[in-house]
Design a protein around this motif. Structure first.
Motif, short mmCIF file in Angstrom:
data_model
loop_
_atom_site.label_atom_id
_atom_site.label_comp_id
_atom_site.label_asym_id
_atom_site.label_seq_id
_atom_site.Cartn_x
_atom_site.Cartn_y
_atom_site.Cartn_z
N PRO A 141 0.03 -10.18 -2.23
CA PRO A 141 -1.01 -9.79 -1.38
C PRO A 141 -0.36 -10.17 -0.02
O PRO A 141 0.29 -11.24 0.34
CB PRO A 141 -2.11 -10.35 -1.72
CG PRO A 141 -1.95 -10.70 -3.22
CD PRO A 141 -0.37 -11.03 -3.27
N GLY A 142 -0.87 -9.37 0.94
CA GLY A 142 -0.85 -10.01 2.37
C GLY A 142 0.00 -8.81 3.20
O GLY A 142 0.15 -9.14 4.34
N ALA A 143 0.65 -7.92 2.61
CA ALA A 143 1.39 -7.01 3.27
C ALA A 143 0.83 -6.22 4.44
O ALA A 143 1.06 -5.94 5.60
CB ALA A 143 2.06 -5.98 2.20
N ALA A 144 -0.66 -5.73 3.97
CA ALA A 144 -1.28 -5.03 5.41
C ALA A 144 -1.46 -5.83 6.58
O ALA A 144 -1.36 -5.25 7.51
CB ALA A 144 -2.57 -4.67 4.50
N GLN A 145 -1.78 -7.10 6.53
CA GLN A 145 -1.78 -8.00 7.67
C GLN A 145 -0.59 -7.86 8.30
O GLN A 145 -0.33 -8.07 9.73
CB GLN A 145 -2.52 -9.42 7.21
CG GLN A 145 -2.63 -10.14 8.22
CD GLN A 145 -3.68 -9.82 9.40
OE1 GLN A 145 -4.88 -9.51 8.84
NE2 GLN A 145 -3.34 -9.57 10.42
N ARG A 146 0.46 -8.32 7.43
CA ARG A 146 1.92 -8.36 8.03
C ARG A 146 2.34 -6.93 8.72
O ARG A 146 2.98 -7.00 10.03
CB ARG A 146 2.90 -8.74 7.15
CG ARG A 146 2.68 -10.10 6.55
CD ARG A 146 4.08 -10.56 5.54
NE ARG A 146 4.01 -10.08 4.28
CZ ARG A 146 3.16 -10.19 3.29
NH1 ARG A 146 2.68 -11.45 3.29
NH2 ARG A 146 3.38 -9.46 2.32
N ILE A 147 2.08 -5.89 8.17
CA ILE A 147 2.22 -4.43 8.76
C ILE A 147 1.40 -4.39 10.12
O ILE A 147 1.74 -4.03 11.13
CB ILE A 147 1.87 -3.24 7.81
CG1 ILE A 147 3.01 -3.66 6.80
CG2 ILE A 147 2.18 -2.32 8.74
CD1 ILE A 147 2.87 -2.46 5.80
N ALA A 148 0.01 -4.99 10.10
CA ALA A 148 -0.76 -4.78 11.14
C ALA A 148 -0.14 -5.48 12.27
O ALA A 148 -0.26 -5.15 13.49
CB ALA A 148 -2.27 -5.15 11.08
N ASN A 149 0.34 -6.59 12.05
CA ASN A 149 0.87 -7.68 13.05
C ASN A 149 2.00 -6.86 13.87
O ASN A 149 2.08 -7.13 15.09
CB ASN A 149 1.14 -8.93 12.58
CG ASN A 149 -0.04 -9.73 12.06
OD1 ASN A 149 -1.13 -9.44 12.38
ND2 ASN A 149 0.46 -10.62 11.22
N TYR A 150 2.85 -6.54 12.77
CA TYR A 150 4.00 -5.51 13.68
C TYR A 150 3.75 -4.57 14.44
O TYR A 150 4.09 -4.24 15.43
CB TYR A 150 4.87 -5.17 12.42
CG TYR A 150 6.32 -4.45 12.88
CD1 TYR A 150 7.41 -5.16 13.25
CD2 TYR A 150 6.25 -3.10 12.83
CE1 TYR A 150 8.44 -4.40 13.57
CE2 TYR A 150 7.20 -2.57 13.37
CZ TYR A 150 8.34 -3.06 13.61
OH TYR A 150 9.62 -2.54 14.17
N LEU A 151 2.58 -3.78 13.87
CA LEU A 151 2.35 -2.72 14.71
C LEU A 151 1.63 -2.75 16.02
O LEU A 151 1.87 -2.15 17.05
CB LEU A 151 1.27 -1.90 13.82
CG LEU A 151 1.63 -0.93 12.56
CD1 LEU A 151 0.58 -0.52 11.95
CD2 LEU A 151 2.62 0.14 13.03
#
Length: 453
Positions: free
Chosen positions: A439-449
């Motif tokens: 888990p945690g991919a959504a937060q990592r992608i959001a940070n990148y965006l």
């Protein structure tokens, strides 16, 4: 003041050519894709300086966005195929009669109108939203949910014999798809697993290994799982202690996943109930609890009628110990002998964590269950999604975690075999974590965006 747009072609190639305002439009093409998109958008909303966010579901009515209170732009409409017209020419004909061309044209015009004010597109799914993102004229990123190199290769990179022709371009993504992902305006590609990321990187695609947001939002609410064998319990303790029984009487918890696309889900449900009947006949040593995780797109009345036809009786949850801590007060409870079956549309994550195994005829939900490290028995249906071809491809995608049988009568034996094999269960748990990620991919992608703004 000079016209700055005229100077853009003179900028050095290493500088960005677009300066997006803090607006983001998400395009997604399916119920599962909508849910994945919502995870990322919710992570973006929690940022200190959040973006102005909107969504356009290209397939279906976008219920996941409505539930998350994410505003929609443009026209939405459910097509007869549920987005799977490419798997069957007859489904394409039905979609064309249902206004597919007009809907797509309307959506494209809405995307272009939205882009006139600047911003960035997040495309979630396959080549369809990716193409519309390119046509928007603004920068875009892409979460690729539909393809994985595991469709073509095993963990060691060795091609499956039957798929060698499909690997002619060096990747599960065709050259024209990689072309869309490698344009200057494509600011990032987020494949669903490490193997796919590595191969795309070798092919000059700006792919980042940030994980798979399918595994977000599935956190357990309890602490222990009920499992069939005590030796398996020592390997995997995860989520539930709601049945008030002695350890020797702990139930076998079986997840039921008929899928989210209607009317196909109703046909799948009938197949699954046939399999359930065989499981009840086969598993006589311990009580059985069936957890039916039903998508909000599916009407419950046909499911109820099928249950009654199969001899299930609707009962009050008051007399069922398993209901005491069940997180869906609106769930419907059924009884047949020592077996209990609960139908829920509000406790998806809870059902996944509480189950020991699954009988599944679904896409995204099956993958999420596998990512939790648990075994799935699956069987093909009539389609348009869950055809024999789709089911076979899913076994390649998910590897040893999936057991494919030909008909409902074979499900019980398959479950008996896997649940009494601790070594196999341990391998399945490791395989699920590797193929689906943590888990945690959504937060990592959001940070990148956010960094792109």
């Amino acid at each position: 003041m000079p016209d700055l747009k005229g100077l853009l072609p003179l900028l050095p190639s290493h500088l960005p050519r677009y300066f997006p305002s803090k607006r983001l439009l998400c395009l997604s093409n399916g119920h599962g894709e909508d849910i994945i998109a919502v995870r990322v958008l919710q992570a973006l909303q929690k940022q200190a300086d959040p973006l102005q966010i909107a969504a356009l579901p290209l397939v279906g009515e976008g219920r996941a966005y409505h539930q998350a209170e994410i505003p929609l732009v443009g026209a939405v409409k459910a097509m007869p195929s549920g987005g799977f017209f490419w798997m069957d020419g007859r489904q394409l004909a039905r979609d064309l009669q249902g206004g597919l061309v007009q809907l797509t044209w309307s959506q494209l015009q809405e995307i272009r109108r939205w882009a006139q004010q600047g911003g960035m597109i997040l495309a979630v799914g396959d080549i369809f939203p990716l193409t519309l993102a390119l046509l928007s004229g603004v920068p875009y990123t892409f979460i690729g949910t539909a393809k994985s190199e595991y469709y073509l290769r095993d963990d060691n990179g060795k091609l499956f014999a039957a798929e060698r022709l499909d690997a002619w371009s060096g990747s599960v993504y065709y050259p024209w798809e990689r072309w869309l992902m490698s344009r200057d305006r494509c600011r990032g590609v987020f494949p669903r697993d490490t193997l796919t990321t590595q191969i795309l990187q070798k092919l000059a695609v700006p792919a980042l290994d940030l994980g798979n947001p399918m595994m977000d939002g599935l956190e357990p609410t309890e602490t222990r799982s009920l499992v069939y064998s005590e030796s398996v319990a020592s390997l995997r303790r995860s989520s539930w202690d709601s049945v008030s029984m002695a350890p020797s009487q702990q139930s076998v918890n079986v997840l039921l996943l008929p899928g989210s696309r209607v009317p196909e889900a109703y046909d799948n449900w009938q197949y699954i109930l046939q399999a359930v009947a065989g499981v009840i006949e086969s598993f006589t040593a311990k009580p059985l609890l069936f957890l039916a995780a039903i998508a909000p797109t599916v009407r419950l009345e046909p499911l109820h009628d099928d249950l009654e036809a199969q001899g299930w009786s609707l009962v009050s949850a008051v007399g069922i110990s398993a209901s005491r801590r069940f997180p869906d007060s609106a769930a419907q409870w059924y009884q047949q002998g020592k077996a209990t079956l609960v139908v829920s549309q509000q406790a998806f994550a809870g059902c996944l964590h509480r189950a020991d195994c699954a009988i599944a005829m679904a896409g995204t939900a099956t993958e999420q269950f596998v990512g939790l490290g648990k075994p799935v028995v699956t069987l093909p249906g009539k389609g348009p999604q869950f055809t024999p071809k789709f089911a076979e491809a899913q076994t390649r995608l998910l590897g040893r975690s999936i057991i494919l049988v030909r008909n409902p009568t074979q499900v019980a034996d398959a479950l008996q075999s896997v649940l009494q094999n601790p070594e196999q269960l341990e391998q399945i748990a490791e395989n699920g974590r590797r193929r689906m990620g943590a888990p945690g991919a959504a937060q990592r992608i959001a940070n990148y965006l956010m960094q792109q703004f």
